[in-house]
Design a protein around this motif. Sequence first.
Motif, PDB file in Angstrom:
ATOM      1  N   ASP A  27       0.771  -1.286   0.240  1.00  0.00           N
ATOM      2  CA  ASP A  27      -0.009  -0.021   0.081  1.00  0.00           C
ATOM      3  C   ASP A  27       0.631   1.260   0.042  1.00  0.00           C
ATOM      4  O   ASP A  27       0.626   2.294  -0.705  1.00  0.00           O
ATOM      5  N   GLN A  30       2.397   1.832  -3.418  1.00  0.00           N
ATOM      6  CA  GLN A  30       1.353   2.507  -4.453  1.00  0.00           C
ATOM      7  C   GLN A  30       1.110   3.641  -4.092  1.00  0.00           C
ATOM      8  O   GLN A  30       1.074   4.650  -5.020  1.00  0.00           O
ATOM      9  N   GLU A  31       1.175   4.228  -2.635  1.00  0.00           N
ATOM     10  CA  GLU A  31       0.929   5.429  -2.420  1.00  0.00           C
ATOM     11  C   GLU A  31       2.070   6.405  -3.036  1.00  0.00           C
ATOM     12  O   GLU A  31       1.895   7.540  -3.563  1.00  0.00           O
ATOM     13  N   ARG A  32       3.294   5.993  -2.741  1.00  0.00           N
ATOM     14  CA  ARG A  32       4.544   6.844  -3.112  1.00  0.00           C
ATOM     15  C   ARG A  32       4.683   6.947  -4.606  1.00  0.00           C
ATOM     16  O   ARG A  32       4.917   7.956  -5.092  1.00  0.00           O
ATOM     17  N   GLY A  33       4.316   6.091  -5.375  1.00  0.00           N
ATOM     18  CA  GLY A  33       4.108   5.917  -7.013  1.00  0.00           C
ATOM     19  C   GLY A  33       2.997   6.956  -7.319  1.00  0.00           C
ATOM     20  O   GLY A  33       3.584   7.581  -8.343  1.00  0.00           O
ATOM     21  N   SER A  34       1.676   6.861  -6.718  1.00  0.00           N
ATOM     22  CA  SER A  34       0.699   7.859  -7.223  1.00  0.00           C
ATOM     23  C   SER A  34       1.175   9.339  -6.652  1.00  0.00           C
ATOM     24  O   SER A  34       0.979  10.139  -7.598  1.00  0.00           O
ATOM     25  N   LYS A  35       2.005   9.519  -5.539  1.00  0.00           N
ATOM     26  CA  LYS A  35       2.551  10.691  -5.011  1.00  0.00           C
ATOM     27  C   LYS A  35       3.430  11.245  -6.367  1.00  0.00           C
ATOM     28  O   LYS A  35       3.563  12.543  -6.760  1.00  0.00           O
ATOM     29  N   ARG A  37       3.742  10.455  -9.516  1.00  0.00           N
ATOM     30  CA  ARG A  37       2.958  10.801 -10.686  1.00  0.00           C
ATOM     31  C   ARG A  37       2.303  12.173 -10.590  1.00  0.00           C
ATOM     32  O   ARG A  37       2.213  12.880 -11.527  1.00  0.00           O
ATOM     33  N   ASP A  38       1.737  12.307  -9.467  1.00  0.00           N
ATOM     34  CA  ASP A  38       0.994  13.591  -9.152  1.00  0.00           C
ATOM     35  C   ASP A  38       2.145  14.857  -9.199  1.00  0.00           C
ATOM     36  O   ASP A  38       1.824  15.777  -9.836  1.00  0.00           O
ATOM     37  N   ARG A  39       3.228  14.552  -8.754  1.00  0.00           N
ATOM     38  CA  ARG A  39       4.368  15.486  -8.798  1.00  0.00           C
ATOM     39  C   ARG A  39       4.828  15.691 -10.207  1.00  0.00           C
ATOM     40  O   ARG A  39       5.140  16.946 -10.515  1.00  0.00           O
ATOM     41  N   ARG A  41       3.139  15.310 -12.845  1.00  0.00           N
ATOM     42  CA  ARG A  41       2.135  16.276 -13.388  1.00  0.00           C
ATOM     43  C   ARG A  41       2.277  17.652 -13.284  1.00  0.00           C
ATOM     44  O   ARG A  41       2.048  18.469 -14.140  1.00  0.00           O
TER      45      ARG A  41
END
Length: 69
Positions: A27, A30-35, A37-39, A41
């Motif tokens: 978990d 996955q959270e680090r990966g989504s952060k 990707r957000d950064r 963007r």
Amino acid sequence: MGIADQFKDKAQDLADQAKQKAGQGKDEAQERGSKGRDRNRQQHGSDASTGLRDRAQDATDQARERFDR
């Protein structure tokens, strides 16, 4: 409860804890990966692939300019 039962219970407890920790690690990854990707963007605009296309087009244009000289 015999000694063998105590060891079985302890082994089961440890196995359950290991599964729980593995799930937490997944978990968190996955959270680090989504952060990330957000950064990405935020740094490159709402669509990061558009920024990459722009950079690729700029490189192509520069190469053509050098070739035409």
